[in-house]
Design an enzyme around this catalytic site. Structure first.
Site, PDB file in Angstrom:
ATOM      1  N   HIS A 159       0.714  -1.632   0.205  1.00 26.43           N
ATOM      2  CA  HIS A 159      -0.116   0.073   0.141  1.00 26.43           C
ATOM      3  C   HIS A 159       0.952   1.565   0.082  1.00 26.43           C
ATOM      4  O   HIS A 159      -0.008   2.771  -0.387  1.00 26.43           O
ATOM      5  CB  HIS A 159      -1.062   0.447   1.416  1.00 26.43           C
ATOM      6  CG  HIS A 159      -1.971  -1.050   1.338  1.00 26.43           C
ATOM      7  ND1 HIS A 159      -3.806  -0.604   0.736  1.00 26.43           N
ATOM      8  CD2 HIS A 159      -2.406  -2.422   1.628  1.00 26.43           C
ATOM      9  CE1 HIS A 159      -4.018  -1.431   0.475  1.00 26.43           C
ATOM     10  NE2 HIS A 159      -3.271  -3.112   0.700  1.00 26.43           N
ATOM     11  N   ASP A 183       3.486   9.428  -0.784  1.00 26.85           N
ATOM     12  CA  ASP A 183       2.158   8.580   0.493  1.00 26.85           C
ATOM     13  C   ASP A 183       1.818   7.996  -1.296  1.00 26.85           C
ATOM     14  O   ASP A 183       1.511   8.318  -1.981  1.00 26.85           O
ATOM     15  CB  ASP A 183       1.178   9.192  -0.498  1.00 26.85           C
ATOM     16  CG  ASP A 183       0.231   9.383   1.252  1.00 26.85           C
ATOM     17  OD1 ASP A 183      -0.033   8.053   1.653  1.00 26.85           O
ATOM     18  OD2 ASP A 183      -0.875  10.272   2.201  1.00 26.85           O
TER      19      ASP A 183
HETATM   20  P1  ADP Z   1      -2.800   6.300   6.008  1.00 24.89           P
HETATM   21  O1  ADP Z   1      -3.362   5.150   4.771  1.00 24.89           O
HETATM   22  O2  ADP Z   1      -1.761   6.756   5.456  1.00 24.89           O
HETATM   23  O3  ADP Z   1      -3.570   6.202   6.657  1.00 24.89           O
HETATM   24  P2  ADP Z   1      -5.244   7.320   3.368  1.00 24.89           P
HETATM   25  O4  ADP Z   1      -5.003   8.870   3.297  1.00 24.89           O
HETATM   26  O5  ADP Z   1      -5.060   6.500   2.431  1.00 24.89           O
HETATM   27  O6  ADP Z   1      -4.069   7.232   4.031  1.00 24.89           O
HETATM   28  O7  ADP Z   1      -6.290   6.803   4.608  1.00 24.89           O
HETATM   29  C1  ADP Z   1      -6.570   7.258   5.794  1.00 24.89           C
HETATM   30  C2  ADP Z   1      -8.001   6.372   5.736  1.00 24.89           C
HETATM   31  O8  ADP Z   1      -8.122   7.405   7.836  1.00 24.89           O
HETATM   32  C3  ADP Z   1      -9.377   7.420   5.659  1.00 24.89           C
HETATM   33  O9  ADP Z   1     -10.000   6.626   4.976  1.00 24.89           O
HETATM   34  C4  ADP Z   1      -9.521   7.806   6.228  1.00 24.89           C
HETATM   35  O10 ADP Z   1     -10.731   8.452   6.369  1.00 24.89           O
HETATM   36  C5  ADP Z   1      -9.556   7.709   8.179  1.00 24.89           C
HETATM   37  N1  ADP Z   1      -9.135   9.182   8.471  1.00 24.89           N
HETATM   38  C6  ADP Z   1      -8.476   9.904   8.297  1.00 24.89           C
HETATM   39  N2  ADP Z   1      -8.347  10.768   9.841  1.00 24.89           N
HETATM   40  C7  ADP Z   1      -9.566  10.246  10.397  1.00 24.89           C
HETATM   41  C8  ADP Z   1     -10.023  10.222  11.511  1.00 24.89           C
HETATM   42  N3  ADP Z   1     -10.567  11.800  12.513  1.00 24.89           N
HETATM   43  N4  ADP Z   1     -11.141   9.862  12.220  1.00 24.89           N
HETATM   44  C9  ADP Z   1     -11.682   8.460  11.577  1.00 24.89           C
HETATM   45  N5  ADP Z   1     -10.569   8.229  10.085  1.00 24.89           N
HETATM   46  C10 ADP Z   1      -9.991   8.665   9.597  1.00 24.89           C
HETATM   47  C1  G6P Z   2      -1.198   3.404   5.610  1.00 21.67           C
HETATM   48  C2  G6P Z   2      -0.266   1.525   6.021  1.00 21.67           C
HETATM   49  C3  G6P Z   2      -1.057   0.846   6.666  1.00 21.67           C
HETATM   50  C4  G6P Z   2      -1.521   0.957   8.076  1.00 21.67           C
HETATM   51  C5  G6P Z   2      -2.662   2.169   8.523  1.00 21.67           C
HETATM   52  C6  G6P Z   2      -2.709   2.632   9.324  1.00 21.67           C
HETATM   53  O1  G6P Z   2      -2.168   3.251   5.853  1.00 21.67           O
HETATM   54  O2  G6P Z   2       0.512   1.379   5.058  1.00 21.67           O
HETATM   55  O3  G6P Z   2      -1.041  -1.179   6.731  1.00 21.67           O
HETATM   56  O4  G6P Z   2      -2.497  -0.178   8.652  1.00 21.67           O
HETATM   57  O5  G6P Z   2      -1.213   2.970   7.849  1.00 21.67           O
HETATM   58  O6  G6P Z   2      -1.284   2.556   9.987  1.00 21.67           O
HETATM   59  P1  G6P Z   2      -1.363   1.395  11.400  1.00 21.67           P
HETATM   60  O7  G6P Z   2      -0.425   1.843  11.996  1.00 21.67           O
HETATM   61  O8  G6P Z   2      -2.306   2.378  12.687  1.00 21.67           O
HETATM   62  O9  G6P Z   2      -1.748   0.540  11.355  1.00 21.67           O
END
Ligand code: ADP
Ligand code: G6P
Length: 466
Positions: A162, A370
């Site tokens: 991812h 990202d």
């Molecule tokens: P990452 O994979 O690095 O976390 P992404 O933008 O691909 O970044 O995905 C983040 C996910 O987490 C999204 O589906 C978003 O809606 C969710 N998210 C981000 N901030 C919050 C929050 N404050 N509360 C709940 N969900 C969240």
């Molecule tokens: C990104 C990573 C995921 C991970 C998520 C949240 O989306 O690609 O593998 O699960 O961040 O991070 P966390 O450390 O809370 O699993």
């Protein structure tokens, strides 16, 4: 033990334990892109999700969630410290994200990485029916495909990363690089977010392991491992439906009122992570105020930063720096009852997130690097009114699909300020024609399309996702 024909293996389970406001214990969908992507495609299939429930000690037994059977893998406090916080999130995460923070190397962490990967591989081997499809996810579990193939040669094994896969000059730093590549190559199909990542991987397989490799195929012993780009997405229809709900529309209006009815709302929603460019964005906004280009009363910023990986030192340092900067900006430019930056360090449910998206004129998604960034896609899907301007980093995987966004290099502070101003001052026609184009793309490139194309490539013939 229950066995399934489709097994997903990911470090995180799709639920997290939390304590509700009334003190009751409850399970809630965990934030983060991986869970958001996979959750919608698995319900109503006889699928098992093998993952960690977030705590230490014995693995809790969890009920099925939305038809998905959850198989928990236990991690001890040492495993969490050395595997999750250590090798996964202090070595691999920064290395794979352009080393925007310095990766940390400890030999002990590698031992833990192997140990925990083996535990996941053994759990997956137990959860899989004969000839099942097992789909291993992300950077925490790169040794699992190889380990699983040794345990269960009958399985069809997929691996999807991812996050970005780094260029050779960065990956070559990794002390155990050959073993890691070999672990991934245990899969039949290795998927990445972008074709550049597949190219990097092929080059490394050739350079480090001396394997014949193209950007589509790598020959390993008597097998061929296929590689390719499969950009992940979201459940577009679900987000659209959510964004249309009257309660969401009302909540969005209420949010704007609570913000003091400004002319423009700039929103950012991130995990609190140094890859997300939060500090650069705050600096750009504060300079726009200081330069007199925006007025706090007219243009407010909402920064949602959900707590993440809080015991990893680099995340603690980031949080301190962000909170100090928010305090400085509000101290300097805010007034009583009228802060410049509304900072929320807490998780939200999907209704509140959708309302925030609908309340925002500008969505600033400006990571330094990202893999994809699903927040950008969620914002686009939520704008069923074709309004709202997406300011998007060129270094997010989503930029490859959203050429109509207001694209920006977040390392270039002046460029970031100019692009924010461009989006703030854009005509409604310009904003809506861009948004319409992006929404059209998302309708056909949704999470189901992603899963189907990946699983069809993994298992030619009727797809387990169909
Ligand atoms: P990452 O994979 O690095 O976390 P992404 O933008 O691909 O970044 O995905 C983040 C996910 O987490 C999204 O589906 C978003 O809606 C969710 N998210 C981000 N901030 C919050 C929050 N404050 N509360 C709940 N969900 C969240
Ligand atoms: C990104 C990573 C995921 C991970 C998520 C949240 O989306 O690609 O593998 O699960 O961040 O991070 P966390 O450390 O809370 O699993």
């Amino acid at each position: 033990m229950r066995q399934s024909s489709l097994v997903v293996v990911a470090n995180r389970l799709p639920v997290d334990d939390t304590v509700a406001p009334d003190g009751a214990f409850e399970w809630r969908r965990s934030p983060g892109g991986l869970v958001s992507a996979l959750h919608p495609i698995l319900h109503d299939k006889p699928a098992t999700w093998v993952g960690w429930a977030g705590g230490t000690g014995d693995a809790p037994t969890l009920p099925d969630v939305d038809g998905i059977h959850l198989h928990t893998v236990p991690l001890s406090a040492d495993d969490v410290r050395e595997h999750y916080e250590g090798f996964a999130n202090a070595t691999l995460w920064p290395l794979y994200h352009d080393a925007v923070e310095q990766p940390v190397y400890h030999r002990r962490w590698w031992e833990a990485y192997q140990r925990v990967n083996r535990r996941f591989a053994e759990a997956a081997a137990r959860a899989a029916e004969p000839d099942a499809v097992v789909w291993v996810q992300d950077y925490h579990l790169q040794l699992v495909p190889g380990m699983l193939r040794a345990l269960r040669p009958d399985l069809r094994i997929g691996f999807f990363l991812h996050v970005p896969f780094p260029p050779p000059e960065l990956f070559m730093q990794l002390p155990r690089r050959a073993e890691l590549l070999l672990g991934i190559l245990g899969a039949d199909l290795v998927g990445f977010q972008r074709s550049q990542a597949a190219h990097n991987f092929a080059q490394l397989a050739n350079r480090v392991l001396k394997l014949p490799a193209t950007d589509r195929r790598i020959a390993v012993d008597d097998r061929v491992v296929r590689i390719g780009a499969f950009p992940v997405s979201i459940d577009t229809a679900e987000m659209e439906a959510l964004a249309r709900r009257p309660e969401v529309v009302q909540r969005a209006q209420r949010l704007r009122r609570d913000l003091g009815d400004p002319q423009k709302v700039i929103l950012s929603v991130d995990r609190m992570d140094y890859t997300k460019g939060i500090e650069q964005r705050l600096k750009a906004y504060s300079e726009l105020i200081a330069d007199g280009h925006v007025k706090v009363r007219d243009t407010v910023m909402v920064q949602v930063a959900v707590p993440s990986r809080e015991r990893v030192e680099q995340y603690q340092i980031l949080r301190d720096r962000v909170e100090r900067e928010v305090g400085r900006i509000n101290g300097e430019f805010g007034r009583v009852g009228e802060p410049a930056v509304h900072y929320l360090n807490q998780p939200f449910d999907r209704v509140e997130l959708a309302a925030l998206y609908r309340a925002a004129d500008i969505m600033a998604v400006t990571p330094l690097r990202d893999g994809m960034n699903l927040v950008a896609k969620e914002y686009v899907a939520a704008r069923v009114d074709d309004a709202g301007a997406l300011v998007l980093s060129e270094f997010a995987g989503a930029a490859a699909e959203f050429q109509q966004a207001y694209l920006v290099n977040p390392h270039d502070l002046d460029g970031l300020k100019l692009t924010l101003m461009h989006a703030l001052e854009a005509s409604p026609e310009d904003v809506s024609s861009r948004m319409r184009a992006m929404r059209g793309h998302l309708r056909t490139h949704d999470i189901q399309a992603w899963a189907t194309s990946y699983l069809n490539a993994l298992v030619p013939g009727p797809s387990p996702a169909a």
